[in-house]
Design a protein around this motif. Structure first.
Motif, PDB file in Angstrom:
ATOM      1  N   ILE A  93       0.835  -1.202   0.000  1.00  0.00           N
ATOM      2  CA  ILE A  93       0.000   0.000   0.000  1.00  0.00           C
ATOM      3  C   ILE A  93       0.873   1.256   0.000  1.00  0.00           C
ATOM      4  CG2 ILE A  93      -1.649   1.371   1.349  1.00  0.00           C
ATOM      5  CD1 ILE A  93      -3.059  -1.118   2.116  1.00  0.00           C
ATOM      6  N   ASP A  94       1.905   1.281   0.848  1.00  0.00           N
ATOM      7  CA  ASP A  94       2.781   2.460   0.920  1.00  0.00           C
ATOM      8  C   ASP A  94       3.336   2.777  -0.455  1.00  0.00           C
ATOM      9  OD1 ASP A  94       2.343   2.245   3.621  1.00  0.00           O
ATOM     10  OD2 ASP A  94       4.180   1.107   3.995  1.00  0.00           O
ATOM     11  N   ASN A  95       3.727   1.738  -1.161  1.00  0.00           N
ATOM     12  CA  ASN A  95       4.323   1.929  -2.469  1.00  0.00           C
ATOM     13  C   ASN A  95       3.316   2.410  -3.509  1.00  0.00           C
ATOM     14  OD1 ASN A  95       6.837   1.932  -3.408  1.00  0.00           O
ATOM     15  ND2 ASN A  95       7.062  -0.271  -3.619  1.00  0.00           N
ATOM     16  N   VAL A  96       2.126   1.851  -3.487  1.00  0.00           N
ATOM     17  CA  VAL A  96       1.096   2.268  -4.443  1.00  0.00           C
ATOM     18  C   VAL A  96       0.687   3.720  -4.144  1.00  0.00           C
ATOM     19  CG1 VAL A  96      -1.200   1.783  -5.361  1.00  0.00           C
ATOM     20  CG2 VAL A  96       0.307  -0.107  -4.758  1.00  0.00           C
ATOM     21  N   GLU A  97       0.643   4.091  -2.882  1.00  0.00           N
ATOM     22  CA  GLU A  97       0.328   5.475  -2.514  1.00  0.00           C
ATOM     23  C   GLU A  97       1.289   6.448  -3.183  1.00  0.00           C
ATOM     24  OE1 GLU A  97      -2.886   5.388  -1.331  1.00  0.00           O
ATOM     25  OE2 GLU A  97      -2.259   7.007   0.006  1.00  0.00           O
ATOM     26  N   HIS A  98       2.578   6.103  -3.220  1.00  0.00           N
ATOM     27  CA  HIS A  98       3.575   6.986  -3.830  1.00  0.00           C
ATOM     28  C   HIS A  98       3.389   7.117  -5.341  1.00  0.00           C
ATOM     29  CE1 HIS A  98       6.119   6.146  -0.094  1.00  0.00           C
ATOM     30  NE2 HIS A  98       5.740   7.401  -0.048  1.00  0.00           N
ATOM     31  N   LEU A 148      -1.302  -8.029  -8.022  1.00  0.00           N
ATOM     32  CA  LEU A 148      -0.489  -9.098  -7.444  1.00  0.00           C
ATOM     33  C   LEU A 148       0.895  -9.123  -8.067  1.00  0.00           C
ATOM     34  CD1 LEU A 148      -3.630 -10.989  -7.477  1.00  0.00           C
ATOM     35  CD2 LEU A 148      -2.110 -11.441  -5.558  1.00  0.00           C
ATOM     36  N   SER A 149       1.831  -9.753  -7.370  1.00  0.00           N
ATOM     37  CA  SER A 149       3.210  -9.833  -7.846  1.00  0.00           C
ATOM     38  C   SER A 149       3.279 -10.545  -9.190  1.00  0.00           C
ATOM     39  CB  SER A 149       4.071 -10.621  -6.861  1.00  0.00           C
ATOM     40  OG  SER A 149       4.152  -9.939  -5.653  1.00  0.00           O
ATOM     41  N   ALA A 150       4.275 -10.139 -10.006  1.00  0.00           N
ATOM     42  CA  ALA A 150       4.473 -10.779 -11.307  1.00  0.00           C
ATOM     43  C   ALA A 150       5.305 -12.042 -11.126  1.00  0.00           C
ATOM     44  CB  ALA A 150       5.151  -9.811 -12.263  1.00  0.00           C
ATOM     45  N   LEU A 179      -2.853  -5.144 -13.263  1.00  0.00           N
ATOM     46  CA  LEU A 179      -1.775  -4.215 -13.606  1.00  0.00           C
ATOM     47  C   LEU A 179      -1.179  -4.622 -14.945  1.00  0.00           C
ATOM     48  CD1 LEU A 179       0.165  -3.596 -10.297  1.00  0.00           C
ATOM     49  CD2 LEU A 179      -1.576  -2.192 -11.389  1.00  0.00           C
ATOM     50  N   GLY A 180      -0.854  -3.647 -15.770  1.00  0.00           N
ATOM     51  CA  GLY A 180      -0.355  -3.940 -17.098  1.00  0.00           C
ATOM     52  C   GLY A 180       1.144  -4.070 -17.161  1.00  0.00           C
ATOM     53  N   ARG A 181       1.678  -3.860 -18.360  1.00  0.00           N
ATOM     54  CA  ARG A 181       3.112  -3.963 -18.565  1.00  0.00           C
ATOM     55  C   ARG A 181       3.841  -2.916 -17.721  1.00  0.00           C
ATOM     56  NH1 ARG A 181       4.924  -4.628 -23.957  1.00  0.00           N
ATOM     57  NH2 ARG A 181       5.134  -2.389 -23.969  1.00  0.00           N
ATOM     58  N   GLY A 182       5.080  -3.189 -17.461  1.00  0.00           N
ATOM     59  CA  GLY A 182       5.844  -2.243 -16.646  1.00  0.00           C
ATOM     60  C   GLY A 182       6.452  -2.981 -15.473  1.00  0.00           C
ATOM     61  N   TYR A 191       8.638  -3.849  -3.889  1.00  0.00           N
ATOM     62  CA  TYR A 191       9.965  -3.376  -4.270  1.00  0.00           C
ATOM     63  C   TYR A 191       9.960  -2.568  -5.570  1.00  0.00           C
ATOM     64  CZ  TYR A 191      11.001  -6.861  -0.775  1.00  0.00           C
ATOM     65  OH  TYR A 191      10.998  -7.592   0.381  1.00  0.00           O
ATOM     66  N   ALA A 192       8.804  -2.440  -6.204  1.00  0.00           N
ATOM     67  CA  ALA A 192       8.737  -1.677  -7.454  1.00  0.00           C
ATOM     68  C   ALA A 192       8.764  -0.182  -7.134  1.00  0.00           C
ATOM     69  CB  ALA A 192       7.462  -2.032  -8.203  1.00  0.00           C
ATOM     70  N   ASP A 193       9.371   0.638  -8.016  1.00  0.00           N
ATOM     71  CA  ASP A 193       9.393   2.069  -7.719  1.00  0.00           C
ATOM     72  C   ASP A 193       8.066   2.704  -8.163  1.00  0.00           C
ATOM     73  OD1 ASP A 193       9.972   3.563 -10.469  1.00  0.00           O
ATOM     74  OD2 ASP A 193      11.096   1.682 -10.406  1.00  0.00           O
ATOM     75  N   PRO A 194       7.713   3.846  -7.563  1.00  0.00           N
ATOM     76  CA  PRO A 194       6.417   4.477  -7.821  1.00  0.00           C
ATOM     77  C   PRO A 194       6.141   4.738  -9.306  1.00  0.00           C
ATOM     78  CG  PRO A 194       7.496   5.545  -5.990  1.00  0.00           C
ATOM     79  CD  PRO A 194       8.483   4.565  -6.551  1.00  0.00           C
ATOM     80  N   ASP A 195       7.172   5.122 -10.084  1.00  0.00           N
ATOM     81  CA  ASP A 195       6.961   5.374 -11.514  1.00  0.00           C
ATOM     82  C   ASP A 195       6.534   4.105 -12.238  1.00  0.00           C
ATOM     83  OD1 ASP A 195       7.608   7.958 -11.165  1.00  0.00           O
ATOM     84  OD2 ASP A 195       9.674   7.791 -11.908  1.00  0.00           O
ATOM     85  N   THR A 196       7.179   2.984 -11.871  1.00  0.00           N
ATOM     86  CA  THR A 196       6.829   1.705 -12.489  1.00  0.00           C
ATOM     87  C   THR A 196       5.385   1.339 -12.156  1.00  0.00           C
ATOM     88  OG1 THR A 196       9.117   1.011 -12.194  1.00  0.00           O
ATOM     89  CG2 THR A 196       7.533  -0.713 -12.679  1.00  0.00           C
ATOM     90  N   ILE A 197       4.996   1.553 -10.905  1.00  0.00           N
ATOM     91  CA  ILE A 197       3.622   1.224 -10.510  1.00  0.00           C
ATOM     92  C   ILE A 197       2.641   2.134 -11.253  1.00  0.00           C
ATOM     93  CG2 ILE A 197       1.973   1.165  -8.599  1.00  0.00           C
ATOM     94  CD1 ILE A 197       4.261   0.389  -6.770  1.00  0.00           C
ATOM     95  N   ALA A 198       2.987   3.419 -11.354  1.00  0.00           N
ATOM     96  CA  ALA A 198       2.102   4.362 -12.061  1.00  0.00           C
ATOM     97  C   ALA A 198       1.915   3.922 -13.508  1.00  0.00           C
ATOM     98  CB  ALA A 198       2.667   5.774 -11.979  1.00  0.00           C
TER      99      ALA A 198
END
Ligand SMILES: [Zn+2]
Length: 205
Positions: A93-98, A148-150, A179-182, A191-198
Motif C-alpha cells: 500500500i505504501d508503495n502504491v500510494e507513492h 499481485l506480484s508478477a 496491472l499492465g506492462r511495466g 519493491y517496485a518504484d512508484p513510476d513503475t507502478i504508475a
C-alpha cells in the motif's frame, strides 16, 4: 531452554531469517547496552496495544486518533470509492500510494501456493468477497484492480480470485482489471518504484 537459544528460536520465525542470521541478531543484542534491549522490548509490547487492524482493508495501523475501526485511508471521505486495489501485503500500500493512486485498498495477506487445495487458508478470500459484495451493492464500486506480484504464485492467486469474482462482477456490474506492462517478471509490488507502478496502473487491462 537457555535465553540465547530461546531468542534465537523466536527470530527464526521471522520471514526470510535462518538460524545463522537469528544467532547474529542475538549476538548483536548481547553486545548492545541494556537500554537498547529495554527500548526494543517496550516497542514490541506497544505494537500490540497501540495498533489495530482496519476492518475495511485489513491492514494494520497505529490507532492514534482514529476511533472508528478504519485506517486513515479507508476513513478518508475524499478517497475515490469507485476503485478498489487488491494487494498482497500492507507494505504494498505504501508503495502504491507513492504512485499517486487515490482509490481504496484491500490486503489479501499473502498469495496462494500452487499446490494448495484450500485457497481460503492462505489469503482473505472470504473477507474480500464480502467487502466487494457490500461495496458493489452500494453502487460504489466500478473497478477492482488486481495488483499481485508478477510471480508464478502471484499469477496463480490472480486467476483464482478472478474466477471467484467473475460471477459477482457480472451481477453487480463492475470490471476486474490487472496491472499492465511495466512490472517486470518476478517483481513484487513492495519493491517496485512508484513510476513503475504508475505506468503499470495506466496500462492496466
Ligand atoms: Zn483501511
Amino acid at each position: 531452554m537457555n535465553p540465547i537459544e530461546r531468542l534465537t528460536d523466536l527470530f527464526e520465525k521471522f520471514p526470510g531469517i535462518g538460524p545463522r542470521q537469528a544467532r547474529r541478531f542475538v549476538q548483536f543484542l548481547l553486545s548492545e547496552n541494556p537500554g537498547f534491549r529495554g527500548d526494543l522490548s517496550e516497542a514490541i509490547k506497544h505494537l500490540g496495544i497501540e495498533t489495530a487492524q482496519c476492518t475495511s482493508c485489513m491492514r494494520w495501523y497505529a490507532k492514534g486518533s482514529q476511533q472508528n475501526g478504519l485506517c486513515s485511508i479507508c476513513g478518508n471521505p475524499s478517497r475515490d470509492k469507485s476503485m478498489l486495489f487488491i494487494v498482497e501485503k500492507d507494505a504494498d500500500i505504501d508503495n502504491v500510494e507513492h504512485s499517486g493512486f487515490r482509490g481504496l485498498y484491500f490486503v489479501l495477506g499473502g498469495t496462494i501456493p500452487l499446490a494448495s487445495e484450500e485457497p481460503e487458508r492462505h489469503i482473505r478470500l472470504r473477507e474480500l468477497l464480502k467487502r466487494v459484495e457490500a461495496d458493489a451493492a452500494k453502487l460504489q464500486l466500478n473497478e477492482l484492480i488486481l495488483g499481485l506480484s508478477a510471480t508464478t504464485e502471484g499469477d496463480h492467486t490472480r486467476l483464482i480470485i478472478q474466477e471467484k469474482l467473475l460471477p459477482i462482477s457480472e451481477g453487480l456490474n463492475f470490471k476486474i482489471t490487472s496491472l499492465g506492462r511495466g512490472l517486470s517478471t518476478g517483481s513484487e509490488l513492495e519493491y517496485a518504484d512508484p513510476d513503475t507502478i504508475a505506468s503499470a496502473l495506466s496500462s492496466r487491462q
